[in-house]
Design a protein around this motif. Structure first.
Motif, short mmCIF file in Angstrom:
data_model
loop_
_atom_site.label_atom_id
_atom_site.label_comp_id
_atom_site.label_asym_id
_atom_site.label_seq_id
_atom_site.Cartn_x
_atom_site.Cartn_y
_atom_site.Cartn_z
N SER A 110 3.41 10.59 1.58
CA SER A 110 3.75 9.91 2.83
C SER A 110 3.31 8.44 2.80
CB SER A 110 3.10 10.63 4.01
OG SER A 110 3.34 9.93 5.21
N GLU A 111 2.11 8.19 2.32
CA GLU A 111 1.60 6.82 2.26
C GLU A 111 2.37 5.98 1.24
OE1 GLU A 111 -2.61 7.08 1.62
OE2 GLU A 111 -2.96 7.93 3.61
N ILE A 112 2.78 6.60 0.13
CA ILE A 112 3.59 5.87 -0.86
C ILE A 112 4.93 5.50 -0.24
CG2 ILE A 112 4.84 6.06 -3.06
CD1 ILE A 112 2.55 7.94 -4.01
N GLU A 113 5.57 6.46 0.43
CA GLU A 113 6.88 6.21 1.04
C GLU A 113 6.82 5.11 2.09
OE1 GLU A 113 8.80 9.74 2.48
OE2 GLU A 113 9.22 10.46 0.44
N ARG A 114 5.70 4.98 2.78
CA ARG A 114 5.56 3.95 3.81
C ARG A 114 5.07 2.62 3.22
NH1 ARG A 114 1.67 6.18 7.76
NH2 ARG A 114 1.11 7.63 6.13
N GLY A 115 4.87 2.57 1.90
CA GLY A 115 4.44 1.34 1.25
C GLY A 115 2.99 1.02 1.47
N LEU A 116 2.21 2.01 1.91
CA LEU A 116 0.79 1.79 2.19
C LEU A 116 -0.09 2.02 0.99
CD1 LEU A 116 0.60 3.65 5.63
CD2 LEU A 116 0.91 1.19 5.21
N ARG A 117 0.42 2.72 -0.01
CA ARG A 117 -0.38 3.13 -1.15
C ARG A 117 0.19 2.54 -2.44
NH1 ARG A 117 -5.30 6.08 -1.98
NH2 ARG A 117 -4.87 7.95 -0.83
N ASN A 118 -0.68 2.14 -3.32
CA ASN A 118 -0.31 1.67 -4.65
C ASN A 118 -0.58 2.82 -5.61
OD1 ASN A 118 0.26 0.26 -6.94
ND2 ASN A 118 -1.56 -1.04 -6.86
N PRO A 119 0.44 3.64 -5.90
CA PRO A 119 0.20 4.84 -6.71
C PRO A 119 -0.06 4.50 -8.18
CG PRO A 119 2.54 4.58 -6.31
CD PRO A 119 1.84 3.50 -5.52
N SER A 120 -0.87 5.34 -8.81
CA SER A 120 -1.12 5.17 -10.24
C SER A 120 0.12 5.63 -11.01
CB SER A 120 -2.32 6.01 -10.67
OG SER A 120 -2.00 7.40 -10.60
N ILE A 121 0.19 5.25 -12.26
CA ILE A 121 1.30 5.68 -13.13
C ILE A 121 1.30 7.19 -13.24
CG2 ILE A 121 2.18 5.62 -15.50
CD1 ILE A 121 2.66 3.06 -13.83
N SER A 122 0.14 7.81 -13.32
CA SER A 122 0.05 9.26 -13.43
C SER A 122 0.65 9.96 -12.22
CB SER A 122 -1.40 9.71 -13.59
OG SER A 122 -1.94 9.20 -14.77
N ILE A 123 0.38 9.44 -11.04
CA ILE A 123 0.94 10.04 -9.82
C ILE A 123 2.45 9.85 -9.78
CG2 ILE A 123 1.06 9.77 -7.31
CD1 ILE A 123 -2.00 9.41 -7.38
N LEU A 124 2.92 8.64 -10.10
CA LEU A 124 4.37 8.42 -10.14
C LEU A 124 5.03 9.31 -11.19
CD1 LEU A 124 4.88 4.58 -9.68
CD2 LEU A 124 5.42 6.42 -8.09
N TRP A 125 4.35 9.50 -12.31
CA TRP A 125 4.88 10.35 -13.39
C TRP A 125 5.05 11.78 -12.89
CZ3 TRP A 125 6.97 9.26 -17.90
CH2 TRP A 125 7.13 10.29 -18.81
N ASP A 126 4.04 12.30 -12.17
CA ASP A 126 4.13 13.66 -11.64
C ASP A 126 5.27 13.79 -10.64
OD1 ASP A 126 1.94 14.41 -13.17
OD2 ASP A 126 0.50 14.18 -11.52
N ILE A 127 5.43 12.79 -9.78
CA ILE A 127 6.51 12.82 -8.80
C ILE A 127 7.86 12.70 -9.49
CG2 ILE A 127 7.56 11.55 -6.88
CD1 ILE A 127 4.66 10.80 -6.00
#
Length: 185
Positions: A38-55
């Motif tokens: 939710s925070e990534i979708e709202r632009g509030l979070r800077n996700p790590s490469i590992s998290i983006l990879w999992d998604i």
């Protein structure tokens, strides 16, 4: 120009909704918490490469899709520095062409410092990698096999098995990588 967090969030939300997924179902399939998504979708979070990879793997979507710009007009010249780069421990991936949904591919220019190794990764069914070595040599480990690729050579493989790249030399190795995503996406 949008911030990278906003761009990632908008693209994540767009693809999640286009697949008919809720945040809950994406969280369950990716192992990433609902609040993080939710925070990534709202632009509030800077996700790590590992998290983006999992998604990306849960969505069966190329990692670069999250960085995709709005449609561009043809002809287009692509050059390093126009798109994102990913830096690891002794290696860097420079996006030359972001994922194109119609053409089903993306292109990277990668540099591997002496005695460096990428993390082990794998993609979902139907993803292929083409690796063209432009300088030096590189070992590509796929499952339990090791392939040494030298300047001017290309290795092609189905990338749904664990694989990683390793530069065991004292020189920088450089390569172009084309990621092809079959129609099974």
């Amino acid at each position: 120009m949008k911030s990278i967090n906003t761009k990632i969030g908008e693209n994540l939300k767009k693809i999640r909704k286009s697949r008919g997924l809720t945040i809950d179902s994406l969280a369950l399939n990716s192992g990433v918490s609902k609040s993080m998504i939710s925070e990534i979708e709202r632009g509030l979070r800077n996700p790590s490469i590992s998290i983006l990879w999992d998604i990306a793997n849960a969505l069966k979507t190329p990692l670069n899709y999250f960085l995709k710009e709005d449609n561009l007009c043809s002809p287009t010249i692509y050059k390093m520095g126009d798109h994102s780069s990913i830096d690891g421990d002794g290696y860097s991936f420079h996006t030359l062409m972001n994922f194109d949904e119609d053409k089903k591919f993306e292109i990277y220019f990668n540099e591997y410092m002496p005695n460096s190794q990428t993390e082990t990764s794998f993609h979902y069914d139907g993803v292929e990698e083409y690796v063209l070595i432009t300088s030096g040599s590189l070992n590509v480990h796929i499952d339990s096999e090791k392939f040494t690729i030298k300047e001017g050579e290309v290795i092609h493989f189905v990338a749904d098995k664990p694989h990683y790249y390793c530069n065991e030399t004292g020189n920088v190795a450089k390569a172009f990588i084309l990621m092809f995503y079959s129609d099974s996406m």
